[in-house]
Design a protein around this motif. Structure first.
Motif, PDB file in Angstrom:
ATOM      1  N   GLN A 110      43.266  63.430  10.588  1.00  0.00           N
ATOM      2  CA  GLN A 110      41.941  64.043  10.415  1.00  0.00           C
ATOM      3  C   GLN A 110      41.155  63.956  11.728  1.00  0.00           C
ATOM      4  OE1 GLN A 110      43.144  61.268   8.789  1.00  0.00           O
ATOM      5  NE2 GLN A 110      42.427  61.203   6.678  1.00  0.00           N
ATOM      6  N   SER A 111      41.569  64.734  12.671  1.00  0.00           N
ATOM      7  CA  SER A 111      41.000  64.660  14.015  1.00  0.00           C
ATOM      8  C   SER A 111      39.510  64.985  14.044  1.00  0.00           C
ATOM      9  CB  SER A 111      41.758  65.605  14.953  1.00  0.00           C
ATOM     10  OG  SER A 111      41.851  66.901  14.409  1.00  0.00           O
ATOM     11  N   ASP A 112      39.045  65.829  13.145  1.00  0.00           N
ATOM     12  CA  ASP A 112      37.632  66.193  13.128  1.00  0.00           C
ATOM     13  C   ASP A 112      36.740  64.993  12.836  1.00  0.00           C
ATOM     14  OD1 ASP A 112      38.934  66.311  10.616  1.00  0.00           O
ATOM     15  OD2 ASP A 112      37.240  67.390   9.738  1.00  0.00           O
ATOM     16  N   ARG A 113      37.278  63.974  12.157  1.00  0.00           N
ATOM     17  CA  ARG A 113      36.503  62.776  11.812  1.00  0.00           C
ATOM     18  C   ARG A 113      36.477  61.765  12.956  1.00  0.00           C
ATOM     19  NH1 ARG A 113      36.559  61.933   6.260  1.00  0.00           N
ATOM     20  NH2 ARG A 113      35.166  60.168   6.706  1.00  0.00           N
ATOM     21  N   LEU A 114      37.211  62.059  14.018  1.00  0.00           N
ATOM     22  CA  LEU A 114      37.300  61.114  15.136  1.00  0.00           C
ATOM     23  C   LEU A 114      36.708  61.664  16.427  1.00  0.00           C
ATOM     24  CD1 LEU A 114      40.915  59.835  14.427  1.00  0.00           C
ATOM     25  CD2 LEU A 114      38.826  58.477  14.247  1.00  0.00           C
ATOM     26  N   GLU A 115      36.154  62.878  16.362  1.00  0.00           N
ATOM     27  CA  GLU A 115      35.613  63.501  17.565  1.00  0.00           C
ATOM     28  C   GLU A 115      34.486  62.684  18.174  1.00  0.00           C
ATOM     29  OE1 GLU A 115      34.560  67.458  16.484  1.00  0.00           O
ATOM     30  OE2 GLU A 115      36.648  68.148  16.375  1.00  0.00           O
ATOM     31  N   GLY A 116      33.591  62.174  17.324  1.00  0.00           N
ATOM     32  CA  GLY A 116      32.473  61.384  17.829  1.00  0.00           C
ATOM     33  C   GLY A 116      32.936  60.138  18.562  1.00  0.00           C
ATOM     34  N   PHE A 117      33.936  59.471  18.008  1.00  0.00           N
ATOM     35  CA  PHE A 117      34.465  58.260  18.645  1.00  0.00           C
ATOM     36  C   PHE A 117      35.058  58.576  20.010  1.00  0.00           C
ATOM     37  CE2 PHE A 117      38.281  55.689  19.475  1.00  0.00           C
ATOM     38  CZ  PHE A 117      37.694  54.432  19.607  1.00  0.00           C
ATOM     39  N   VAL A 118      35.845  59.643  20.090  1.00  0.00           N
ATOM     40  CA  VAL A 118      36.477  59.996  21.363  1.00  0.00           C
ATOM     41  C   VAL A 118      35.425  60.388  22.400  1.00  0.00           C
ATOM     42  CG1 VAL A 118      38.018  61.637  22.506  1.00  0.00           C
ATOM     43  CG2 VAL A 118      38.665  60.650  20.301  1.00  0.00           C
ATOM     44  N   LEU A 119      34.448  61.191  22.001  1.00  0.00           N
ATOM     45  CA  LEU A 119      33.412  61.613  22.938  1.00  0.00           C
ATOM     46  C   LEU A 119      32.608  60.430  23.458  1.00  0.00           C
ATOM     47  CD1 LEU A 119      32.102  64.847  21.173  1.00  0.00           C
ATOM     48  CD2 LEU A 119      33.339  64.714  23.341  1.00  0.00           C
ATOM     49  N   ARG A 120      32.362  59.451  22.586  1.00  0.00           N
ATOM     50  CA  ARG A 120      31.553  58.302  22.971  1.00  0.00           C
ATOM     51  C   ARG A 120      32.340  57.282  23.792  1.00  0.00           C
ATOM     52  NH1 ARG A 120      30.496  57.033  18.349  1.00  0.00           N
ATOM     53  NH2 ARG A 120      31.948  55.321  17.996  1.00  0.00           N
ATOM     54  N   GLU A 121      33.524  56.938  23.333  1.00  0.00           N
ATOM     55  CA  GLU A 121      34.290  55.864  23.963  1.00  0.00           C
ATOM     56  C   GLU A 121      35.041  56.309  25.220  1.00  0.00           C
ATOM     57  OE1 GLU A 121      34.237  52.663  23.089  1.00  0.00           O
ATOM     58  OE2 GLU A 121      32.734  53.176  21.559  1.00  0.00           O
ATOM     59  N   PHE A 122      35.335  57.609  25.312  1.00  0.00           N
ATOM     60  CA  PHE A 122      36.124  58.091  26.438  1.00  0.00           C
ATOM     61  C   PHE A 122      35.387  59.203  27.184  1.00  0.00           C
ATOM     62  CE2 PHE A 122      38.881  56.415  23.145  1.00  0.00           C
ATOM     63  CZ  PHE A 122      39.664  55.521  23.847  1.00  0.00           C
ATOM     64  N   ALA A 123      34.090  59.042  27.285  1.00  0.00           N
ATOM     65  CA  ALA A 123      33.236  60.040  27.926  1.00  0.00           C
ATOM     66  C   ALA A 123      33.689  60.306  29.356  1.00  0.00           C
ATOM     67  CB  ALA A 123      31.784  59.559  27.912  1.00  0.00           C
ATOM     68  N   GLY A 124      33.749  61.594  29.700  1.00  0.00           N
ATOM     69  CA  GLY A 124      34.097  61.990  31.061  1.00  0.00           C
ATOM     70  C   GLY A 124      35.579  62.164  31.313  1.00  0.00           C
ATOM     71  N   LEU A 125      36.424  61.747  30.374  1.00  0.00           N
ATOM     72  CA  LEU A 125      37.867  61.877  30.554  1.00  0.00           C
ATOM     73  C   LEU A 125      38.388  63.139  29.886  1.00  0.00           C
ATOM     74  CD1 LEU A 125      39.127  58.222  29.904  1.00  0.00           C
ATOM     75  CD2 LEU A 125      38.667  59.344  32.099  1.00  0.00           C
ATOM     76  N   THR A 126      39.309  63.813  30.562  1.00  0.00           N
ATOM     77  CA  THR A 126      39.966  64.993  29.993  1.00  0.00           C
ATOM     78  C   THR A 126      41.431  64.965  30.405  1.00  0.00           C
ATOM     79  OG1 THR A 126      39.463  66.351  31.939  1.00  0.00           O
ATOM     80  CG2 THR A 126      37.874  66.408  30.111  1.00  0.00           C
ATOM     81  N   GLY A 127      42.221  65.841  29.810  1.00  0.00           N
ATOM     82  CA  GLY A 127      43.613  66.011  30.219  1.00  0.00           C
ATOM     83  C   GLY A 127      44.413  64.722  30.221  1.00  0.00           C
ATOM     84  N   GLY A 128      45.245  64.560  31.268  1.00  0.00           N
ATOM     85  CA  GLY A 128      46.127  63.417  31.361  1.00  0.00           C
ATOM     86  C   GLY A 128      45.420  62.071  31.366  1.00  0.00           C
ATOM     87  N   PRO A 129      44.346  61.898  32.139  1.00  0.00           N
ATOM     88  CA  PRO A 129      43.638  60.620  32.103  1.00  0.00           C
ATOM     89  C   PRO A 129      43.127  60.258  30.710  1.00  0.00           C
ATOM     90  CG  PRO A 129      43.018  61.836  34.072  1.00  0.00           C
ATOM     91  CD  PRO A 129      43.857  62.768  33.245  1.00  0.00           C
ATOM     92  N   LEU A 130      42.664  61.260  29.952  1.00  0.00           N
ATOM     93  CA  LEU A 130      42.234  60.999  28.578  1.00  0.00           C
ATOM     94  C   LEU A 130      43.429  60.613  27.713  1.00  0.00           C
ATOM     95  CD1 LEU A 130      40.228  60.961  26.246  1.00  0.00           C
ATOM     96  CD2 LEU A 130      40.546  63.443  26.020  1.00  0.00           C
ATOM     97  N   ALA A 131      44.527  61.351  27.834  1.00  0.00           N
ATOM     98  CA  ALA A 131      45.727  61.055  27.052  1.00  0.00           C
ATOM     99  C   ALA A 131      46.207  59.635  27.330  1.00  0.00           C
ATOM    100  CB  ALA A 131      46.830  62.062  27.379  1.00  0.00           C
TER     101      ALA A 131
END
Length: 263
Positions: A110-131
């Motif tokens: 249920q990825s839609d329920r985890l969007e807030g957590f990812v945006l908050r905890e991993f702010a500024g990361l995208t692509g490979g660094p986020l992965a």
């Protein structure tokens, strides 16, 4: 890496039931099937059909009171080590259309329920660094414990409990990646060193034009893994789905690394 695979399934079937098996290693560019044999004891003809996205093969069988299957194979895996950090991000709008399903929530992810957590905890990361950061978070945050989850456990359940088995690690990493805009899918696989020995589940993340295998449990590296099948979540990659009732008699999965200097 050459893998020797030996699988035996022995299940009691209540009455008669159709059974869908996904236990054959997939023939792919980075994993070559040297030899293999699948034997299913069934009174009805066996029917093979392509796996999800044409990867691997599913096999339909009919169980009457009992279903016994034996699969053995030798697989050569030739795959470069994955360095997630070096892959740039691809905006969702620029992805191939066939990847859309792997960006969206699914039954167990249920990825839609985890969007807030990812945006908050991993702010500024995208692509490979986020992965890379997401994979490390799952590895560090979860305890691998048998008996802490069931076939109904979802990524959200695992996120809350902070414990599970390989299936739960894969579900959570896939859900977090999708929440961060990275297409992700679950992979059923064979790998040596899995403890306890069993079918293994890992994740694949789409980065910089290709799928990158990631095992958040840390039990296998991408070069040790032989894919069986892929899908949105456990619904698509279950090694056996019984359209009826079944009872486990015996299940043995042996995967060993073979010294190719002996061949």
């Amino acid at each position: 890496m050459r893998l020797s695979i030996d699988v035996r399934l022995d299940y009691g079937i209540t009455g008669s039931a159709d059974v869908l098996l996904q236990i054959e290693a997939a023939a792919m560019a980075d994993q070559r099937i040297v030899d293999e044999a699948l034997t299913i004891w069934s009174e009805s003809p066996i029917r093979a059909v392509p796996g999800e996205d044409g990867i691997g093969q599913r096999c339909w069988a009919r169980g009457h009171g009992r279903l016994v299957a034996h699969y053995r194979a030798t697989v050569d895996v030739s795959r470069e080590k994955v360095d997630l950090h070096r892959y740039p991000a691809t905006p969702p709008r620029m992805l191939p259309g066939e990847l859309t399903a792997y960006l969206l929530p699914s039954r167990y992810c249920q990825s839609d329920r985890l969007e807030g957590f990812v945006l908050r905890e991993f702010a500024g990361l995208t692509g490979g660094p986020l992965a890379s950061a997401l994979s490390a978070w799952v590895t560090d945050s979860l305890d691998y414990r048998m008996g802490t989850s069931s076939g109904e456990t979802t990524a959200l359940d695992t996120f809350a409990s902070r414990a599970g088995v390989c299936r739960d690690y894969a579900h959570l990493l896939v859900a977090l990646a999708r929440a961060g805009g990275i297409p992700a899918r679950c992979v059923s696989a064979y790998a040596p060193g899995v403890d306890p020995p069993d079918f293994h589940a890992v994740a694949e993340l789409w980065l910089d034009g290709g799928w990158r295998l990631v095992d958040a449990t840390g039990m296998a590296s991408c070069g040790d893994v032989a894919r069986v099948c892929i899908g949105r979540d456990a619904t698509d990659i279950a090694f056996m789905t019984v359209f009826g009732q079944a009872q486990l008699y015996e299940q043995v999965v042996r995967v060993t690394a073979v010294d190719q200097s002996d061949h």
